[in-house]
Every structure is written in structure tokens, then in C-alpha cells.
Design an enzyme around this catalytic site. Sequence first.
Site, PDB file in Angstrom:
ATOM      1  N   HIS A 215       0.804  -1.229   0.000  1.00 47.42           N
ATOM      2  CA  HIS A 215       0.000   0.000   0.000  1.00 47.42           C
ATOM      3  C   HIS A 215       0.835   1.278   0.000  1.00 47.42           C
ATOM      4  CE1 HIS A 215       0.949  -0.277   4.275  1.00 47.42           C
ATOM      5  NE2 HIS A 215       0.711   1.012   4.328  1.00 47.42           N
TER       6      HIS A 215
HETATM    7  C1  UD1 Z   1      -1.876   5.237   6.288  1.00 46.97           C
HETATM    8  C2  UD1 Z   1      -0.545   5.674   6.909  1.00 46.97           C
HETATM    9  C3  UD1 Z   1       0.487   4.594   6.684  1.00 46.97           C
HETATM   10  C4  UD1 Z   1      -0.016   3.254   7.184  1.00 46.97           C
HETATM   11  C5  UD1 Z   1      -1.355   2.939   6.519  1.00 46.97           C
HETATM   12  C6  UD1 Z   1      -1.927   1.644   6.992  1.00 46.97           C
HETATM   13  C7  UD1 Z   1      -0.062   8.077   6.885  1.00 46.97           C
HETATM   14  C8  UD1 Z   1       0.763   9.122   6.258  1.00 46.97           C
HETATM   15  N1  UD1 Z   1      -0.042   6.879   6.269  1.00 46.97           N
HETATM   16  O1  UD1 Z   1      -1.676   5.120   4.889  1.00 46.97           O
HETATM   17  O2  UD1 Z   1       1.668   4.921   7.400  1.00 46.97           O
HETATM   18  O3  UD1 Z   1       0.933   2.244   6.872  1.00 46.97           O
HETATM   19  O4  UD1 Z   1      -2.256   4.001   6.843  1.00 46.97           O
HETATM   20  O5  UD1 Z   1      -3.125   1.354   6.321  1.00 46.97           O
HETATM   21  O6  UD1 Z   1      -0.673   8.336   7.900  1.00 46.97           O
HETATM   22  N2  UD1 Z   1      -9.198   4.836   2.384  1.00 46.97           N
HETATM   23  C9  UD1 Z   1     -10.388   4.168   2.374  1.00 46.97           C
HETATM   24  N3  UD1 Z   1     -10.912   3.780   3.587  1.00 46.97           N
HETATM   25  C10 UD1 Z   1     -10.289   4.017   4.764  1.00 46.97           C
HETATM   26  C11 UD1 Z   1      -9.075   4.706   4.755  1.00 46.97           C
HETATM   27  C12 UD1 Z   1      -8.529   5.084   3.558  1.00 46.97           C
HETATM   28  O7  UD1 Z   1     -10.971   3.923   1.343  1.00 46.97           O
HETATM   29  O8  UD1 Z   1     -10.824   3.625   5.818  1.00 46.97           O
HETATM   30  C13 UD1 Z   1      -8.583   5.217   1.093  1.00 46.97           C
HETATM   31  C14 UD1 Z   1      -8.842   6.657   0.715  1.00 46.97           C
HETATM   32  O9  UD1 Z   1      -9.028   6.706  -0.651  1.00 46.97           O
HETATM   33  C15 UD1 Z   1      -7.547   7.339   1.072  1.00 46.97           C
HETATM   34  C16 UD1 Z   1      -6.528   6.234   0.836  1.00 46.97           C
HETATM   35  O10 UD1 Z   1      -7.190   5.033   1.179  1.00 46.97           O
HETATM   36  O11 UD1 Z   1      -7.318   8.467   0.292  1.00 46.97           O
HETATM   37  C17 UD1 Z   1      -5.294   6.382   1.681  1.00 46.97           C
HETATM   38  O12 UD1 Z   1      -5.633   6.509   3.064  1.00 46.97           O
HETATM   39  P1  UD1 Z   1      -4.678   7.326   4.067  1.00 46.97           P
HETATM   40  O13 UD1 Z   1      -5.159   7.205   5.453  1.00 46.97           O
HETATM   41  O14 UD1 Z   1      -4.465   8.697   3.507  1.00 46.97           O
HETATM   42  O15 UD1 Z   1      -3.291   6.628   3.923  1.00 46.97           O
HETATM   43  P2  UD1 Z   1      -2.908   5.085   3.901  1.00 46.97           P
HETATM   44  O16 UD1 Z   1      -2.393   4.784   2.547  1.00 46.97           O
HETATM   45  O17 UD1 Z   1      -4.003   4.232   4.447  1.00 46.97           O
END
Ligand code: UD1
Length: 371
Positions: A215
Site C-alpha cells: 500500500h
Molecule cells: C496510512 C498511513 C500509513 C499506514 C497505513 C496503513 C499516513 C501518512 N499513512 O496510509 O503509514 O501504513 O495508513 O493502512 O498516515 N481509504 C479508504 N478507507 C479508509 C481509509 C482510507 O478507502 O478507511 C482510502 C482513501 O481513498 C484514502 C486512501 O485510502 O485516500 C489512503 O488513506 P490514508 O489514510 O491517507 O493513507 P494510507 O495509505 O491508508
Amino acid sequence: MHWRKNVQPRFLLHVVGARPNFMKAAPVMAALSARSGIQQRLIHTGQHYDRGMSEVFFQQLGLPHPDINLEVGSASHAQQTAQIISRLEPVLLDHRPDWVLVYGDVNSTVAAALVCAKLLIPVAHVEAGLRSFDRTMPEEINRVLTDQIADLLFTPSRDADENLSREGISSEKIHCVGNVMIDTLVRLLPQADERPILTTLGLNSGKPYVLVTLHRPSNVDNRVMLTGLVTALAEISRDLPVIFPVHPRTRQRLIDLQLAETTPNLCLIEPLSYLDFLALQRHAAAVITDSGGVQEETTFLGVPCLTMRTNTERPITIKLGTNTLIGQDTQLLRHELARILNGETKRGQIPPLWDGHTAERIANIITNSPG
Ligand code: UD1
């Protein structure tokens, strides 16, 4: 700040936001709830909000329902961090806790630490001191900044202590307590063994399979890299089943590139619960990942781990554990996996203090630290 012995802080507030925070906060809250005179509250920032990324972890880990959910959701890093800061400040002003505990390296971690520092509320960082020395990783910025402003730093291993000392952080604030995520693993391994997930996925014949998690932006936001990875996984799946629970961020990228295709042996599935993922890790022939926590869990379980990154903030998993850095080289991935399947497996050891008792050590220290 000066330290006195036997002073019990009355009111502790924990801030969590994203999936990897939950398995770290759960044992600390449990250890503290066993002590008298301690009140605790749990704040969820809402950084992760899908049921499969959040609620199911709360249930399986036995975390209490959050007292407050800031519901920040997804946005750019600046917007997400800013939302957490502005929504958390009034909560902290209202509650005035003796200590705030923050976990890991996600945006919620640094945002909460910054609010505390500005309000002069003592903040403790659980999983402090890890460094990849790669400032293009958003988490590295979060780690460095959180550690600079934290009042207590709980580290998982001695290399983390050295990183903090090098950055000028006073040794009085640093406590090497071990890996708190391993507390959760040790506690829940028997429950993971009860899960029917291997049967559900047709894997219980004892035949080897590979488990995959990807991811990181460096792997999944890059079209060439993601295409190369999926091609390599498809090739690997000709020889043995590949199970790939797909993070929402990765799913979106795969859909964009029309790569979200499951074949009988390359199984793309929804993100798994903690227990199901642990059960699959334990029995995998190898795990291919770019996650931080998975590098540690596989080291504890003695399962070979191939990490699709050029660096790691968890070098102890390479030095002592079962982890191997592959970088972004899919040829090398195939080569190293073939070696593992040939029985040329790296024999690892469990790092010191990864013993299931880290949360007790944290609870001892924080209850003796005046807020
Ligand atoms: C975040 C953390 C990362 C961790 C990861 C675990 C930061 C900078 N990154 O990355 O260190 O390893 O979590 O999962 O804090 N989304 C959903 N549903 C959710 C959450 C996210 O669909 O419940 C999608 C959204 O489109 C979002 C994307 O995933 O834009 C990324 O989510 P985000 O929390 O920004 O970062 P992660 O890649 O999950």
C-alpha cells in the site's frame, strides 16, 4: 520537566487514527485499565473509517468504543493533518488530560503530538525512534517531528534509542520497552488459530502459499512499479497460490490501471481482519509486503518476509529477524522467493523485549511520570 517516583497521573487520553495504531493502543489501554486510580479516554481521529480498516479491529482487539471520533476522513496530507489539529484542540482543552499517548507514525500521530506540545500537555510516543532515513516517506517526517516534541519516548529496540540520542533527545525521556504490537500478537495468536480463513480460501491442505500486502505510495502510486509487481505476482501464482488482501488505496490504483483481476491462483480480496490476517501470516511460505508492522510480525512468527522497499525503519527485522529488503526489483523478488521455496530460508531470532509484556512496562513508566 522533572521526574518524581510514585506519582499517579489520573487522566490519560489515547489518540489513534489508522489501522496500524489499533493493535498498539489495545494492550496499553488494557494494561492501564488494570491499575487503580487511572481514568482513560480514547479518541479516534477518523483517518481510517471503513469498517474493514477500523471497526473490525476495535472488536477483535477488545478496544473500547472511541469516546470521541473526530471523523476527519481522507484528504491530502496537509488537509488531513490540519483537520485533526483543529478538531482535536478543543477536545484537549475540554479534557485537560495529564498525559496523551500517541502511537506509530501516521498523520494522526504527528497531528496529535503537535496539539499537545502547543497546549503544554505532556505527550508520550509509543514506537518512538524508528528511522528509515528516507524523508520522501510521509511516515519518516511524522516520526522525526513527533519524537522531537514528545515528553516520553517508548522505543521497541536499542537501535531506536541510538537514533533518538543522535537527534539530541535527552536519554531521561527514552525508555526501551520492546514491541507493543507483539503483545497483541501473543495474546491473540490462539484466537487466530481458530479462524476458518485457510479453509475458506482453500489453503488448508498444507500446501505452500504466498501472502501479499502492498500500500506504500512508492509501490502503488507509480504506474510502472505497480504493473511490474502485479505481473510478478501473476507469474508467482503459476506455481503456488498468492493471497493479496487489497488496501483501499491499492484497490483504487489497480482499478485505474485495469489490473484488479483475480485469477484462480492470484486471489485479490478485501482487507482482512486482524485475526484472519494473523492466521494467514503464520502459515504462509513467505510474505511479500511494504508494511512496517508485517516486517515485525513475520520476524516474531519466523516466517520469511520479502520487503518491497529500498529501506526500512525496522533494521532489527533484517539483522535478527526473517526480513529481506528487495527494493523495487521484481526479478530479485522472484529469485529470493524461489530460494525460500527451495528451503533456503533465513533463520531468524526474536529481538530482545519482544515478549508480550511491553504494555506493562509502558504502564509502569507512565503511571510514575507526573503530567
Ligand atoms: C496510512 C498511513 C500509513 C499506514 C497505513 C496503513 C499516513 C501518512 N499513512 O496510509 O503509514 O501504513 O495508513 O493502512 O498516515 N481509504 C479508504 N478507507 C479508509 C481509509 C482510507 O478507502 O478507511 C482510502 C482513501 O481513498 C484514502 C486512501 O485510502 O485516500 C489512503 O488513506 P490514508 O489514510 O491517507 O493513507 P494510507 O495509505 O491508508
